[in-house]
Write a protein that holds these residues in place. Structure first.
Motif, mmCIF file in Angstrom:
data_model
loop_
_atom_site.group_PDB
_atom_site.id
_atom_site.type_symbol
_atom_site.label_atom_id
_atom_site.label_comp_id
_atom_site.label_asym_id
_atom_site.label_seq_id
_atom_site.Cartn_x
_atom_site.Cartn_y
_atom_site.Cartn_z
ATOM 1 N N LYS A 222 0.818 -1.211 0.000
ATOM 2 C CA LYS A 222 0.000 0.000 0.000
ATOM 3 C C LYS A 222 0.857 1.268 0.000
ATOM 4 N N ILE A 223 2.169 1.089 0.074
ATOM 5 C CA ILE A 223 3.086 2.234 0.082
ATOM 6 C C ILE A 223 3.668 2.381 -1.315
ATOM 7 N N SER A 224 3.270 3.412 -2.001
ATOM 8 C CA SER A 224 3.702 3.597 -3.386
ATOM 9 C C SER A 224 4.910 4.514 -3.520
ATOM 10 N N ASN A 225 5.174 5.334 -2.506
ATOM 11 C CA ASN A 225 6.272 6.293 -2.581
ATOM 12 C C ASN A 225 6.993 6.360 -1.238
ATOM 13 N N GLY A 226 8.261 5.938 -1.221
ATOM 14 C CA GLY A 226 9.008 5.911 0.030
ATOM 15 C C GLY A 226 9.672 7.219 0.392
ATOM 16 N N ILE A 227 9.762 8.148 -0.556
ATOM 17 C CA ILE A 227 10.481 9.403 -0.320
ATOM 18 C C ILE A 227 9.906 10.197 0.854
ATOM 19 N N PRO A 228 8.580 10.401 0.955
ATOM 20 C CA PRO A 228 8.056 11.157 2.101
ATOM 21 C C PRO A 228 8.406 10.516 3.439
ATOM 22 N N PHE A 229 8.408 9.181 3.499
ATOM 23 C CA PHE A 229 8.763 8.497 4.740
ATOM 24 C C PHE A 229 10.212 8.793 5.126
ATOM 25 N N ILE A 230 11.089 8.819 4.131
ATOM 26 C CA ILE A 230 12.506 9.106 4.401
ATOM 27 C C ILE A 230 12.678 10.532 4.904
ATOM 28 N N TYR A 231 12.014 11.482 4.255
ATOM 29 C CA TYR A 231 12.129 12.887 4.668
ATOM 30 C C TYR A 231 11.611 13.091 6.092
ATOM 31 N N VAL A 232 10.445 12.527 6.377
ATOM 32 C CA VAL A 232 9.881 12.673 7.723
ATOM 33 C C VAL A 232 10.752 11.952 8.739
ATOM 34 N N GLY A 233 11.282 10.770 8.357
ATOM 35 C CA GLY A 233 12.151 10.020 9.250
ATOM 36 C C GLY A 233 13.416 10.787 9.587
ATOM 37 N N ILE A 234 14.033 11.411 8.580
ATOM 38 C CA ILE A 234 15.239 12.215 8.815
ATOM 39 C C ILE A 234 14.924 13.396 9.733
ATOM 40 N N PHE A 235 13.791 14.056 9.483
ATOM 41 C CA PHE A 235 13.392 15.192 10.316
ATOM 42 C C PHE A 235 13.197 14.759 11.766
ATOM 43 N N LEU A 236 12.469 13.647 11.991
ATOM 44 C CA LEU A 236 12.219 13.174 13.344
ATOM 45 C C LEU A 236 13.499 12.693 14.021
ATOM 46 N N TYR A 237 14.390 12.071 13.239
ATOM 47 C CA TYR A 237 15.650 11.605 13.806
ATOM 48 C C TYR A 237 16.499 12.793 14.260
ATOM 49 N N THR A 238 16.521 13.843 13.429
ATOM 50 C CA THR A 238 17.267 15.050 13.796
ATOM 51 C C THR A 238 16.681 15.690 15.039
ATOM 52 N N LEU A 239 15.353 15.780 15.067
ATOM 53 C CA LEU A 239 14.675 16.338 16.237
ATOM 54 C C LEU A 239 14.959 15.508 17.487
ATOM 55 N N SER A 240 14.988 14.175 17.317
ATOM 56 C CA SER A 240 15.266 13.280 18.443
ATOM 57 C C SER A 240 16.695 13.454 18.938
ATOM 58 N N ALA A 260 11.248 7.266 14.315
ATOM 59 C CA ALA A 260 12.031 7.833 13.208
ATOM 60 C C ALA A 260 12.699 6.728 12.399
ATOM 61 N N CYS A 261 13.296 5.757 13.079
ATOM 62 C CA CYS A 261 13.958 4.648 12.383
ATOM 63 C C CYS A 261 12.959 3.815 11.598
ATOM 64 N N THR A 262 11.782 3.617 12.149
ATOM 65 C CA THR A 262 10.750 2.857 11.448
ATOM 66 C C THR A 262 10.389 3.528 10.130
ATOM 67 N N LEU A 263 10.220 4.845 10.158
ATOM 68 C CA LEU A 263 9.899 5.579 8.934
ATOM 69 C C LEU A 263 11.040 5.487 7.922
ATOM 70 N N LEU A 264 12.278 5.565 8.405
ATOM 71 C CA LEU A 264 13.429 5.461 7.504
ATOM 72 C C LEU A 264 13.500 4.078 6.854
ATOM 73 N N VAL A 265 13.213 3.045 7.627
ATOM 74 C CA VAL A 265 13.248 1.682 7.096
ATOM 75 C C VAL A 265 12.140 1.474 6.065
ATOM 76 N N VAL A 266 10.939 1.909 6.397
ATOM 77 C CA VAL A 266 9.820 1.780 5.452
ATOM 78 C C VAL A 266 10.128 2.536 4.165
ATOM 79 N N GLY A 267 10.605 3.775 4.308
ATOM 80 C CA GLY A 267 10.886 4.582 3.131
ATOM 81 C C GLY A 267 12.012 4.015 2.289
ATOM 82 N N GLY A 268 13.104 3.612 2.939
ATOM 83 C CA GLY A 268 14.244 3.085 2.195
ATOM 84 C C GLY A 268 13.925 1.791 1.480
ATOM 85 N N ALA A 269 13.259 0.862 2.168
ATOM 86 C CA ALA A 269 12.923 -0.422 1.549
ATOM 87 C C ALA A 269 11.917 -0.245 0.426
ATOM 88 N N SER A 270 10.908 0.603 0.641
ATOM 89 C CA SER A 270 9.901 0.839 -0.393
ATOM 90 C C SER A 270 10.522 1.464 -1.632
#
Length: 359
Positions: A222-240, A260-270
């Motif tokens: 159901k995930i067609s585009n991983g880029i937004p997940f990576i961007y949000v993951g990087i932002f949350l990781y930086t904030l963390s 944050a790591c979960t979003l990065l993994v989903v985005g990168g793998a997708s």
């Protein structure tokens, strides 16, 4: 930590890069920790202390890899032997080599008092990766062993899903996770000195579950585009990372780095499942060597600083020079971990791989 195997028909190189990045983050965090312990000073103004989040990254990655590879084995008891053998040979042989070498070196070359004061029971626990007091692990054995105990426990819980039919295993897993969650939010109170109960119901177990959810989301297609997940993951990781330094949120690392790591993994793998990503060979190699780096880096940095501290002149007096030395120590430790991967871990994996197929 857990190595990447073939997922579907394609090897996900970005996941390997994540593993290498997580290992480097831990190395930098432990450089500061060792500087504080051995030299009574900080490394790089404590900026790298958030690197301990590499452990959170590893836990999420392990959950992701396990579910992605073995979700088809859930409920199929005939796969249990192969699963356990692969997990056993992935973690224990190299761990035993590094742990034995560290104990031997400490006893022969360095401070022997910590070794002599430890009972045989603690040695057995350390070699089996049974939950222990982290102070004992850091002073006598391998400081990172406590994280491997969580890995082994996660493997055992996943093995339960394979060994039993879902109608039996799911209620057990749900009951356990409910206990973990209620302990996390403060409803379930456990004896603070009970190491085993604190371990079984630790909030860190939720990070493996987050990784499983990441794999489930990917498998659902159901995930067609991983880029937004990576961007949000990087932002949350930086904030963390900022929050880790300034403590303005005051929430658990599961809620910050874990998500944050979960979003990065989903985005990168997708992203990589839908297009070819060219990853530099050096980054792939660091990912492959991440377990060896993770196990061995602390020993090398610790002993280098201890030896140099004994020099007749204080080379750490200049803080800028001390920070430069810290980076050099970290690089040396990473290189040593890579050599251990090439000449010990990789041959061990090759030795056990054919046996895993027929077990």
């Amino acid at each position: 930590m857990e190595t990447l195997e073939f997922m579907s028909a394609k090897r996900l190189n970005l996941i390997q890069v994540y593993r290498g990045l997580a290992a480097v983050l831990v190395v930098l965090a432990h450089t500061d920790l060792i500087y504080n312990q051995n030299l009574n000073q900080n490394f790089l103004f404590k900026i790298t202390t958030f690197g301990g989040s590499g452990v959170d990254f590893f836990f999420v990655l392990s959950g992701f890899i396990m579910f992605y590879i073995h979700q088809k084995d859930i409920g199929h008891q005939n796969q249990l032997g192969t699963f356990l053998f692969k997990r056993f040979t992935r973690i224990y042989p190299l761990y035993w080599v590094v742990l034995t070498s560290k104990i031997f070196a400490s006893f022969i070359l360095f401070d022997k008092s910590n070794i002599k004061d430890i009972g045989i029971g603690e040695f057995i626990k350390a070699f089996l990766l049974f939950p222990q007091d982290r102070q004992i692990l850091s002073s006598t054995f391998l400081g990172v062993s406590w994280t491997l105990s969580f890995e082994i426990f996660f493997y055992l819980m996943f093995a339960l899903l394979i060994a039993l039919k879902p109608q039996f295993s799911f209620p057990i897993i749900i009951a356990w996770l409910s206990g973990v969650f209620f302990h996390f939010i403060g409803i379930l109170q456990l004896p603070p000195n009970n190491i085993l109960l604190q371990f079984v119901f630790s909030e860190l177990n939720l990070e493996f579950v987050l990784g499983c959810f990441a794999a489930y989301a990917l498998l659902s297609q159901k995930i067609s585009n991983g880029i937004p997940f990576i961007y949000v993951g990087i932002f949350l990781y930086t904030l963390s990372a900022i929050d880790y330094f300034y403590k303005f949120l005051g929430v658990s690392s599961v809620m910050t780095f874990g998500i944050a790591c979960t979003l990065l993994v989903v985005g990168g793998a997708s992203l990589e499942l839908r297009k070819t990503i060219n990853v530099p060979n050096l980054l792939l190699f660091l990912g492959n060597a991440s377990y060896s780096i993770y196990l061995a880096h602390g020993f090398f940095i610790n002993q280098i600083t201890k030896v140099l501290k004994k020099l007749p002149f204080n080379i750490f007096q200049n803080l800028v020079f001390a920070d430069v030395l810290g980076f050099i120590f970290a690089i040396i430790a990473i290189i040593c971990g890579c050599l251990i991967y090439l000449y010990i871990e990789k041959p061990l994996l090759t030795f056990f791989k054919p046996k895993a197929v027929t077990t």
